[in-house]
Write an enzyme that holds these catalytic residues in place. Structure first.
Site, PDB file in Angstrom:
ATOM      1  N   GLN A  11       0.845  -1.215   0.000  1.00 53.69           N
ATOM      2  CA  GLN A  11       0.000   0.000   0.000  1.00 53.69           C
ATOM      3  C   GLN A  11       0.875   1.258   0.000  1.00 53.69           C
ATOM      4  OE1 GLN A  11      -3.900  -0.214   2.216  1.00 53.69           O
ATOM      5  NE2 GLN A  11      -2.559  -1.199   3.702  1.00 53.69           N
ATOM      6  N   THR A  61       2.944  -8.277   7.101  1.00 49.05           N
ATOM      7  CA  THR A  61       1.795  -7.572   7.701  1.00 49.05           C
ATOM      8  C   THR A  61       0.579  -8.479   7.943  1.00 49.05           C
ATOM      9  OG1 THR A  61       1.146  -6.876   5.483  1.00 49.05           O
ATOM     10  CG2 THR A  61       2.396  -5.288   6.792  1.00 49.05           C
ATOM     11  N   THR A 100       4.602   0.172  13.923  1.00 49.53           N
ATOM     12  CA  THR A 100       3.153   0.010  14.097  1.00 49.53           C
ATOM     13  C   THR A 100       2.639   0.387  15.487  1.00 49.53           C
ATOM     14  OG1 THR A 100       1.403  -1.678  14.113  1.00 49.53           O
ATOM     15  CG2 THR A 100       3.599  -2.430  14.671  1.00 49.53           C
ATOM     16  N   TYR A 124       3.038 -10.285  15.503  1.00 45.74           N
ATOM     17  CA  TYR A 124       3.352  -9.220  14.540  1.00 45.74           C
ATOM     18  C   TYR A 124       3.927  -8.010  15.285  1.00 45.74           C
ATOM     19  CZ  TYR A 124       2.332  -5.102  11.626  1.00 45.74           C
ATOM     20  OH  TYR A 124       2.409  -3.904  10.957  1.00 45.74           O
ATOM     21  N   LYS A 128       7.717  -6.377  15.024  1.00 49.79           N
ATOM     22  CA  LYS A 128       7.962  -4.979  14.643  1.00 49.79           C
ATOM     23  C   LYS A 128       8.758  -4.258  15.740  1.00 49.79           C
ATOM     24  CE  LYS A 128       6.471  -3.079  11.396  1.00 49.79           C
ATOM     25  NZ  LYS A 128       6.996  -2.886  10.021  1.00 49.79           N
ATOM     26  N   TRP A 149      -3.424   1.683  11.213  1.00 51.21           N
ATOM     27  CA  TRP A 149      -4.640   1.526  10.399  1.00 51.21           C
ATOM     28  C   TRP A 149      -4.437   2.094   8.987  1.00 51.21           C
ATOM     29  CZ3 TRP A 149      -9.723   2.453  13.680  1.00 51.21           C
ATOM     30  CH2 TRP A 149      -9.673   1.650  14.823  1.00 51.21           C
TER      31      TRP A 149
END
Ligand SMILES: NC(=O)c1ccc[n+]([C@@H]2O[C@H](COP(=O)([O-])OP(=O)(O)OC[C@H]3O[C@@H](n4cnc5c(N)ncnc54)[C@H](OP(=O)(O)O)[C@@H]3O)[C@@H](O)[C@H]2O)c1
Length: 292
Positions: A11, A61, A100, A124, A128, A149
Site C-alpha cells: 500500500q 503484515t 506500528t 506481529y 515490529k 490503520w
C-alpha cells in the site's frame, strides 16, 4: 540523490513509487527483485546499489498468520530492517522505516506518545518492536515512523473491505470497541517525502540530528464502527450499496488468532514539533481518498 525503495508493491510502497521520482533517481524493489527474508541478499543488494536514501515499505503484515509464522515475520520485520540500518550507517545513507501502533497493548486511555512503554499483544507487534530495537542498535541517520490503520484504495484494505461488504450484505456488523487512527497511504508517503524535501541541503546530518522513533498517523481517533460508517457515507458509488443496517458489535464476536489492542491511537506531537508538519485529520484524508 539515489533512492532505494524496498517493498514497492505494498500500500505504502505503491504510493512512494509514484512520488519519489520528484526527489531523485529511484530504484524500486519488489519481492521479485529482493526477498527481504534473506538478510544476505538485503545486505548485498544495498551495498551494490550504494543509495543515499533507503526507504523500507516492506513488512510481514499478515497479523493473524504471524502467530504461527514467527520466524518468517521476525526475519522480515526485525532482522532485515536491522541489516538495512547497518548498511545505511556504513555507506552514510539515510534509512526510513515504518513501525506500528501494535507495539502497544491498548490499555491506555489517551493517544500513546513515543515515551510510553511498548507491550505488544501479538507476534506481529513483537516482530515490529524487535525491528525497532535492531535499527536503533545498528543505525545512525534513521527514522522509524510508527503508523496505524493504513489504507489505500488498492488491495485488501479495511476501506475496500467495507465497500465490498456493503455491496453484498443488507446488514453489516462492525466492531465498536477498537479505537485508532486511520492513515491514508498517500498522505503517509507524501508527508515522508516532505520531510526529505525540507532537508535536502544537508539530509544526512539533518536526519542524524533527528534520528529516532516518531508517531505519524492521520490526526484524530475513531472506532472501526465510526470509520466504517464514514466510509459508506463517502462512497462515490452510493447506489451500488445494498447495506441498510450497520450493527456495532464487540470484538468478542469476531475472534481472531492474534489479539489486537483495543486502543492504539498515537500522539503525533513529536513529529510535528520536530519537522513542522501537521498530518491532516483522518476524516479529511478519507474524503480526499474516496473522492479523488
Ligand atoms: N497496514 C496497516 O494497517 C499498518 C498499520 C501499522 C503499521 N503498518 C506498517 O506500515 C508499513 C507499510 O504497510 P503496508 O500496509 O503498506 O503493507 P503491505 O501493503 O502489506 O505491503 C507490504 C509489502 O511488503 C512486501 N513483502 C512482504 N514480504 C516480503 C519479502 N519476503 N520480500 C520482499 N517483499 C516482501 C509485500 O510484497 P508482496 O506485495 O509481494 O506481497 C508488500 O508489497 C509496514 O511497515 C507496516 O508494518 C501498517
Amino acid at each position: 540523490m539515489k533512492i532505494v525503495l524496498i517493498g514497492k508493491n505494498g500500500q505504502l510502497g505503491w504510493e512512494f513509487q509514484h512520488i519519489l521520482p520528484a526527489l531523485g533517481n529511484v530504484v524500486s524493489l519488489g519481492r521479485e527483485d529482493l526477498d527481504v527474508s534473506d538478510q544476505h541478499a538485503v545486505q548485498k543488494t544495498l551495498m551494490e546499489l550504494q543509495p543515499d536514501l533507503i526507504i523500507n515499505a516492506s513488512a510481514y503484515t499478515e497479523v493473524d498468520l504471524a502467530e504461527t509464522q514467527m520466524a518468517l515475520a521476525n526475519k522480515i520485520n526485525a532482522l532485515s530492517p536491522g541489516v538495512m540500518a547497518e548498511v545505511a550507517r556504513k555507506i552514510n545513507s539515510i534509512f526510513i522505516h515504518y513501525s506500528t501502533d501494535y507495539v502497544f497493548d491498548g490499555k491506555a486511555s489517551q493517544p500513546y506518545t513515543e515515551k510510553d512503554a511498548a507491550n505488544p499483544l501479538n507476534e506481529y507487534g513483537k516482530s515490529k518492536l524487535l525491528g525497532e530495537a535492531a535499527i536503533a542498535q545498528a543505525g545512525d541517520a534513521y527514522l522509524i515512523l510508527r503508523t496505524s490503520w493504513v489504507y489505500s484504495l488498492r488491495g485488501n484494505s479495511f476501506v475496500n473491505k467495507v465497500l465490498g461488504w456493503s455491496r453484498k450484505n443488507k446488514t453489516m456488523k462492525i466492531v465498536n470497541d477498537q479505537f485508532g487512527s486511520p492513515t491514508w497511504a498517500t498522505m503517509l508517503a507524501e508527508i515522508t517525502c516532505k520531510v526529505i524535501a525540507d532537508h535536502t541541503t544537508d539530509l544526512l546530518n539533518g536526519m542524524r540530528a533527528r534520528h529516532g522513533i516518531y508517531h505519524l498517523t492521520g490526526n484524530g481517533c475513531t472506532s472501526r464502527y465510526e470509520w466504517a460508517k464514514r466510509i459508506l457515507a463517502l462512497d462515490p458509488n452510493l447506489t451500488e450499496q445494498l447495506v441498510q443496517t450497520i450493527e456495532p458489535v464487540s470484538s468478542l464476536e469476531f475472534p481472531t488468532p492474534a489479539v489486537r489492542p483495543l486502543f492504539s491511537a498515537l500522539n503525533c506531537e513529536k513529529f510535528t514539533a520536530t519537522f513542522g508538519l501537521h498530518p491532516p485529520d483522518w476524516a479529511e484524508s478519507l474524503q480526499q481518498a474516496l473522492r479523488s
